[in-house]
Enzyme design. Structure first.
Site, short mmCIF file in Angstrom:
data_model
loop_
_atom_site.label_atom_id
_atom_site.label_comp_id
_atom_site.label_asym_id
_atom_site.label_seq_id
_atom_site.Cartn_x
_atom_site.Cartn_y
_atom_site.Cartn_z
N TYR A 1 0.81 -1.22 0.00
CA TYR A 1 0.00 0.00 0.00
C TYR A 1 0.84 1.27 0.00
CZ TYR A 1 -4.78 -1.74 0.72
OH TYR A 1 -6.01 -2.31 0.58
N LYS B 1 4.11 -14.78 1.44
CA LYS B 1 4.29 -15.41 0.13
C LYS B 1 5.80 -15.56 -0.08
CE LYS B 1 2.68 -17.02 -3.80
NZ LYS B 1 1.96 -18.31 -3.86
N ASP C 1 -1.90 -17.96 -0.42
CA ASP C 1 -2.91 -18.69 -1.21
C ASP C 1 -3.46 -19.87 -0.41
OD1 ASP C 1 -0.37 -19.84 -1.40
OD2 ASP C 1 -0.51 -20.34 -3.53
N ASP D 1 -6.01 -6.98 3.80
CA ASP D 1 -7.20 -6.37 3.21
C ASP D 1 -8.07 -7.46 2.60
OD1 ASP D 1 -8.90 -4.30 2.19
OD2 ASP D 1 -7.98 -4.62 0.22
N ASP E 1 -11.76 -9.58 4.37
CA ASP E 1 -13.09 -9.66 3.74
C ASP E 1 -13.56 -11.10 3.68
OD1 ASP E 1 -13.01 -6.89 3.26
OD2 ASP E 1 -13.91 -7.09 1.28
C1 IPM Z 1 -10.39 -1.49 4.13
C2 IPM Z 1 -10.72 -0.80 2.85
C3 IPM Z 1 -9.66 0.25 2.56
C4 IPM Z 1 -8.35 -0.46 2.35
C5 IPM Z 1 -9.97 1.15 1.34
C6 IPM Z 1 -11.28 1.88 1.52
C7 IPM Z 1 -8.86 2.12 1.06
O1 IPM Z 1 -10.86 -1.72 1.83
O2 IPM Z 1 -10.22 -0.79 5.16
O3 IPM Z 1 -10.28 -2.72 4.13
O4 IPM Z 1 -8.05 -0.96 1.28
O5 IPM Z 1 -7.60 -0.53 3.33
MG MG Z 2 -10.85 -3.78 2.49
#
Ligand code: IPM
Ligand code: MG
Length: 352
Positions: A140, A182, A214, A238, A242
């Site tokens: 990032y 990785k 992975d 990130d 999710d």
């Molecule tokens: C998260 C989000 C952020 C990230 C975005 C909104 C920049 O996806 O906090 O997971 O990628 O960190």
């Molecule tokens: Mg995110």
């Protein structure tokens, strides 16, 4: 001491869910403590106000605050804008400016919601894991970067500090750390693994193992209960957070905290701004409400108040109230506002 909290609702459903988080906060603090809430624009709202997703006044407010409650930042127009003007960029600046390098994203399954998970009951029952995402480095932020290229880069001290955060967190849980990397391909990951092993030797009571990212993505859906604390690079975190969120039924349930060396923290739902359902009273405010609980526990040392919020959320779920994302036949489908009101009301006047 007066608690100073910056409230940054941001875009899309951020505004609606944060309003419910604030209701829960007010309900649990009542008149017992002195606190100050200051609202400020961020993300697309910040950009619309002054051409900057992180207006200087908002940044200053966050620097002065003890804690920050963020809703969500992201708007459909982001796709047509350069990265620095996109709503989410505000978060990247804020995380870096405030040195919030450790992002805790717990994935916890409320037993009441077991039917809402897309995975089989026997795979997710009792799920309780912590994704610890490194938040100030990696892909990032790595330089050089430019059109068509980015750099994944870590220094040893950066890996050390997130390593310590992982092992210390595991000590308060089930004493297991899985470091995700990785290292079969990336030199940045080889350093990560080497430093994790070194840091881990200072915590002989905590088990350390390593998984390639992975394989970790696969293990998370095959047998997620094997994990306690999973620590990883920014981008990997990130993505896998999710994935972990969905194991619990809905990303709308999960809170997070981002902290550095001190007590200051940024608290926010793991979910995004969901423009498709914004303003429709359909969003699940429980992630924001649970983020408030994390804030009370971690920044303000108020574990009883935190617990009260968490217990109340469970009680309201047990009563069968659900927002559309976690609705199942036989339960009552209610909107964002009503969910917030029910939780706030039950905090004041407990139900069982
Ligand atoms: C998260 C989000 C952020 C990230 C975005 C909104 C920049 O996806 O906090 O997971 O990628 O960190
Ligand atoms: Mg995110």
């Amino acid at each position: 001491m007066q608690m100073k909290i910056a409230i940054l609702p941001g875009d899309g459903i951020g505004k609606e869910v944060t309003a419910q988080g604030v209701k829960a906060l007010k309900a649990v603090l009542g008149n017992s403590r002195s606190y100050q809430l200051v609202e400020a624009p961020i993300g697309g709202v910040g950009y619309a106000a002054c051409g900057n997703p992180l207006p200087p006044e908002t940044l200053q407010l966050c620097r002065d605050a003890d804690a920050i409650l963020h809703g969500a930042s992201g708007i459909p127009e982001d796709e047509q804008r350069p990265p620095q003007q996109q709503a989410g960029f505000a978060l990247l600046l804020l995380r870096k400016d405030l040195n919030l390098f450790a992002n805790f994203r717990p994935a916890f399954l409320f037993p009441e919601l077991i039917g809402a998970s897309s995975l089989k009951r026997e795979v997710v029952e009792g799920l309780d894991l912590m994704i610890l995402r490194e938040l100030n480095g990696g892909l990032y932020y790595g330089e050089p970067r430019g059109r068509g290229f980015n750099t994944m880069r870590y220094t040893e001290p950066e890996v050390e500090r997130i390593g310590h955060a992982a092992f210390q967190c595991a000590r308060k849980r089930h004493k297991k750390v899985c470091s995700v990397d990785k290292s079969n391909v990336l030199e940045a990951s080889a350093l990560w693994r080497e430093v994790m092993i070194r840091v881990g030797s200072e915590y002989p009571d905590v088990e350390l193992r390593h998984l390639l990212v992975d394989a970790a993505a696969m293990a998370l859906v095959r047998d997620p209960r094997q994990f306690d604390v999973m620590v990883m690079e920014n981008t990997f975190g990130d993505i896998l957070s999710d994935e972990a969120a969905m194991l619990t039924g809905s990303i709308g349930m999960l809170p997070s905290s981002s902290v550095g060396y001190g007590k200051k923290g940024l608290y926010e739902p793991v979910h995004g701004s969901a423009p498709d359902i914004a303003g429709k009273d359909r969003a699940n405010p429980l992630a924001s409400i649970l983020s408030v609980a994390m804030m009370l526990r971690d920044t303000f040392d108020l574990p009883q108040e935190a617990e009260r919020i968490e217990q109340t959320v469970r009680a309201v779920l047990r009563r069968g109230y659900r927002t559309p994302d976690i609705f199942e036949p036989g339960t009552h489908c209610i909107g964002t506002e009503e969910m917030g009101d029910r939780v706030a009301q039950a905090i004041r006047d407990p139900i069982h």
